[in-house]
Design a protein around this motif. Structure first.
Motif, PDB file in Angstrom:
ATOM      1  N   THR A   5      15.840   7.748  45.652  1.00 54.74           N
ATOM      2  CA  THR A   5      15.457   8.788  46.599  1.00 54.74           C
ATOM      3  C   THR A   5      13.939   8.806  46.713  1.00 54.74           C
ATOM      4  N   ILE A   6      13.444   8.606  47.915  1.00 54.98           N
ATOM      5  CA  ILE A   6      12.005   8.480  48.121  1.00 54.98           C
ATOM      6  C   ILE A   6      11.466   9.746  48.759  1.00 54.98           C
ATOM      7  N   THR A   7      10.549  10.385  48.075  1.00 55.91           N
ATOM      8  CA  THR A   7       9.877  11.555  48.633  1.00 55.91           C
ATOM      9  C   THR A   7       8.464  11.215  49.080  1.00 55.91           C
ATOM     10  N   GLU A   8       7.946  10.075  48.643  1.00 52.42           N
ATOM     11  CA  GLU A   8       6.604   9.663  49.045  1.00 52.42           C
ATOM     12  C   GLU A   8       6.588   9.172  50.483  1.00 52.42           C
ATOM     13  N   ASN A   9       5.408   9.145  51.051  1.00 51.38           N
ATOM     14  CA  ASN A   9       5.217   8.609  52.394  1.00 51.38           C
ATOM     15  C   ASN A   9       5.413   7.090  52.355  1.00 51.38           C
ATOM     16  N   LEU A  10       6.286   6.578  53.222  1.00 59.62           N
ATOM     17  CA  LEU A  10       6.597   5.142  53.188  1.00 59.62           C
ATOM     18  C   LEU A  10       5.394   4.284  53.527  1.00 59.62           C
ATOM     19  N   TYR A  11       4.555   4.770  54.434  1.00 59.97           N
ATOM     20  CA  TYR A  11       3.346   4.013  54.793  1.00 59.97           C
ATOM     21  C   TYR A  11       2.393   3.942  53.594  1.00 59.97           C
ATOM     22  N   GLU A  12       2.294   5.048  52.867  1.00 58.48           N
ATOM     23  CA  GLU A  12       1.424   5.051  51.686  1.00 58.48           C
ATOM     24  C   GLU A  12       1.995   4.158  50.586  1.00 58.48           C
ATOM     25  N   LEU A  13       3.318   4.120  50.471  1.00 59.38           N
ATOM     26  CA  LEU A  13       3.930   3.232  49.482  1.00 59.38           C
ATOM     27  C   LEU A  13       3.583   1.773  49.763  1.00 59.38           C
ATOM     28  N   LEU A  14       3.570   1.404  51.053  1.00 60.89           N
ATOM     29  CA  LEU A  14       3.247   0.030  51.427  1.00 60.89           C
ATOM     30  C   LEU A  14       1.757  -0.176  51.648  1.00 60.89           C
ATOM     31  N   GLU A  15       0.974   0.901  51.473  1.00 62.84           N
ATOM     32  CA  GLU A  15      -0.490   0.841  51.566  1.00 62.84           C
ATOM     33  C   GLU A  15      -0.950   0.336  52.932  1.00 62.84           C
ATOM     34  N   LYS A  31       2.553  -8.705  49.198  1.00 60.29           N
ATOM     35  CA  LYS A  31       1.554  -8.565  48.133  1.00 60.29           C
ATOM     36  C   LYS A  31       2.034  -7.593  47.063  1.00 60.29           C
ATOM     37  N   LEU A  32       2.590  -6.442  47.498  1.00 66.35           N
ATOM     38  CA  LEU A  32       3.041  -5.433  46.544  1.00 66.35           C
ATOM     39  C   LEU A  32       4.305  -5.876  45.812  1.00 66.35           C
ATOM     40  N   ALA A  33       5.178  -6.620  46.513  1.00 63.72           N
ATOM     41  CA  ALA A  33       6.400  -7.099  45.864  1.00 63.72           C
ATOM     42  C   ALA A  33       6.077  -8.067  44.722  1.00 63.72           C
ATOM     43  N   LEU A  34       5.095  -8.925  44.942  1.00 57.35           N
ATOM     44  CA  LEU A  34       4.673  -9.835  43.864  1.00 57.35           C
ATOM     45  C   LEU A  34       4.050  -9.062  42.707  1.00 57.35           C
ATOM     46  N   LYS A  35       3.299  -8.013  43.051  1.00 54.41           N
ATOM     47  CA  LYS A  35       2.601  -7.244  42.019  1.00 54.41           C
ATOM     48  C   LYS A  35       3.571  -6.476  41.131  1.00 54.41           C
ATOM     49  N   TYR A  36       4.624  -5.900  41.743  1.00 50.98           N
ATOM     50  CA  TYR A  36       5.519  -5.022  40.992  1.00 50.98           C
ATOM     51  C   TYR A  36       6.886  -5.640  40.714  1.00 50.98           C
ATOM     52  N   HIS A  37       7.066  -6.939  40.958  1.00 50.82           N
ATOM     53  CA  HIS A  37       8.365  -7.559  40.735  1.00 50.82           C
ATOM     54  C   HIS A  37       8.750  -7.442  39.256  1.00 50.82           C
ATOM     55  N   PRO A  38      10.003  -7.064  38.979  1.00 50.44           N
ATOM     56  CA  PRO A  38      10.424  -6.871  37.582  1.00 50.44           C
ATOM     57  C   PRO A  38      10.215  -8.100  36.695  1.00 50.44           C
ATOM     58  N   ASP A  39      10.345  -9.314  37.274  1.00 49.54           N
ATOM     59  CA  ASP A  39      10.179 -10.523  36.455  1.00 49.54           C
ATOM     60  C   ASP A  39       8.749 -10.680  35.958  1.00 49.54           C
ATOM     61  N   ARG A  40       7.789 -10.033  36.644  1.00 48.56           N
ATOM     62  CA  ARG A  40       6.389 -10.143  36.243  1.00 48.56           C
ATOM     63  C   ARG A  40       5.892  -8.906  35.510  1.00 48.56           C
ATOM     64  N   LYS A  52      11.628  -1.006  43.714  1.00 45.58           N
ATOM     65  CA  LYS A  52      12.762  -0.576  44.547  1.00 45.58           C
ATOM     66  C   LYS A  52      12.279   0.302  45.700  1.00 45.58           C
ATOM     67  N   LYS A  53      11.295   1.150  45.438  1.00 41.04           N
ATOM     68  CA  LYS A  53      10.788   2.043  46.476  1.00 41.04           C
ATOM     69  C   LYS A  53      10.090   1.276  47.593  1.00 41.04           C
ATOM     70  N   ILE A  54       9.246   0.314  47.218  1.00 40.38           N
ATOM     71  CA  ILE A  54       8.536  -0.420  48.267  1.00 40.38           C
ATOM     72  C   ILE A  54       9.494  -1.317  49.040  1.00 40.38           C
ATOM     73  N   THR A  55      10.561  -1.781  48.380  1.00 35.12           N
ATOM     74  CA  THR A  55      11.569  -2.577  49.086  1.00 35.12           C
ATOM     75  C   THR A  55      12.313  -1.721  50.099  1.00 35.12           C
ATOM     76  N   THR A  56      12.665  -0.502  49.692  1.00 33.82           N
ATOM     77  CA  THR A  56      13.322   0.416  50.618  1.00 33.82           C
ATOM     78  C   THR A  56      12.394   0.791  51.769  1.00 33.82           C
ATOM     79  N   ALA A  57      11.122   1.024  51.443  1.00 31.25           N
ATOM     80  CA  ALA A  57      10.148   1.370  52.474  1.00 31.25           C
ATOM     81  C   ALA A  57      10.011   0.241  53.484  1.00 31.25           C
TER      82      ALA A  57
END
Length: 383
Positions: A5-15, A31-40, A52-57
């Motif tokens: 459940t996302i309460t943050e602004n989607l644009y802000e999540l994707l910067e 860029k953000l997916a590489l930064k926050y990917h679980p494998d890394r 998960k949030k940035i993927t949904t956004a």
């Protein structure tokens, strides 16, 4: 595991900004997916949840219709509830009649942009396919008639960037329904402006400028039950906000007028104009004053609500006092009547009997007898 459940602004999540193009959104997501990917980020607290949030956004903002629905929901201060746009092409005749009636009653119904129009925009940007794009020179006004759920495409080129910017304005007869759409270089939807009702016409305007303008979209204003109970002053400026305006840069600009009427075609006039500094400054001064007033009203609302509750409590207390007072006054009257009756009871035997009032003839009886008793015949004088 479901989507968070996302309460943050989607644009802000994707910067990215609200006016970001599809390419800018995609680049920021990668860029953000590489930064926050679980494998890394093994063992990094919150990294998987943020991924998960940035993927949904990105899933929302990369789709033109979902993005528009999210923008509408965010305007009402409720980004968690996404207003799903209606695909008018999939509606039957009864559904269209219902939609048209709602529009006439002032109830806005968000609609999707037809997929064929989105495809045609990409073809137009790539100069492929059979999409017709008309040139729109600055200052020239063009007229047209577009069928429902279809679009007319326009393009103008900016070589010399004016410091004030450019505004694209589309006008139509009253009660018309349409969208003015700006596409990015790849033909993806960058900005959509719903039409709004003016005094004598319906219009939609898109500003390409670094100047700050305000937006008021009363058509999408939904009030809670608590807000409806407040005076109108607290909702009149509720939707006033800074207008998200794409900056003006040299290059090609692709627009479309999208016919959104339920049954009929749309007649429109469209024009691209250089923003004149003097009248634009007057607008800015007025809107800045309105923005300051809105902040004051928003701050005052809590004070008003508290005072209103206190007043209602005082009124309720006064009503309780009034009811209790009337009850006690009535009880006092009854108590006094009972008091005197009890005090007179021992002395009733000492009182002389009263003459019956009906023993003496009444004035009515006397009057009645005068007319009912037989009269003696007058005596004659005998000689």
């Amino acid at each position: 595991m479901g989507e968070p459940t996302i309460t943050e602004n989607l644009y802000e999540l994707l910067e990215v900004d609200k006016t970001a193009s599809e390419a800018e959104i995609k680049a920021s997501y990668r860029k953000l997916a590489l930064k926050y990917h679980p494998d890394r980020n093994h063992g990094t607290p919150g990294a998987e949840e943020h991924f998960k949030k940035i993927t949904t956004a990105y899933a929302v903002l990369s789709d033109a219709n979902q993005r528009r629905s999210y923008d509408i929901s965010s305007k009402e201060g409720n980004p968690e509830t996404v207003v799903q746009g209606i695909d008018v092409n999939e509606m039957n005749g009864l559904g269209r009649v219902f939609g048209a009636l709602c529009s006439k009653m002032g109830i806005p119904i968000p609609t999707q942009i037809a997929q064929g129009v989105l495809t045609a925009a990409r073809d137009a940007a790539a100069n492929v396919g059979a999409t017709v794009v008309k040139e729109l020179p600055l200052g020239f006004e063009l007229s047209g008639r577009v069928e429902k759920q279809e679009a007319h495409f326009f393009r103008f080129i900016v070589d010399d960037v004016t410091p004030t910017g450019i505004v694209v304005s589309c006008r139509a007869p009253p009660k018309s329904k349409f969208k003015l759409i700006l596409f990015d270089a790849d033909g993806a939807v960058r900005h959509v402006q719903e039409c709004c009702v003016r005094s004598k016409y319906t219009s939609a305007d898109i500003f390409l400028t670094s100047m700050e303008f305000m937006d008021m979209n009363d058509a999408w204003k939904f009030l809670s039950e608590q807000e409806k109970a407040l005076p109108d002053v607290f909702s009149s400026l509720k939707t006033l906000e800074v207008l998200q305006t794409p900056p003006l840069a040299a290059g090609n600009y692709l627009f479309a007028v999208y016919g959104d009427n339920w049954f009929s075609a749309l007649h429109y006039n469209i024009q691209a104009m250089v923003i004149q500094a003097a009248p634009a400054t007057n607008i800015q001064l007025t809107e800045q004053e309105m923005l300051h007033l809105k902040k004051d009203i928003d701050a005052f609302q809590a004070e008003f609500v508290a005072a209103q509750k206190a007043f209602e409590a005082v009124v309720a207390k006064a009503e309780d006092y009034d009811v209790r007072t009337k009850e006690l006054l009535q009880a006092r009257r009854c108590a006094y009547e009972s008091f005197f009756q009890e005090c007179m009871e021992p002395y009733k035997a000492m009182q002389p009997p009263r003459e019956r009032r009906d023993s003496a003839p009444t004035a009515f009886q006397n009057l009645w007898s005068r007319f009912t008793e037989p009269k003696e015949a007058p005596k004659r004088n005998e000689f």
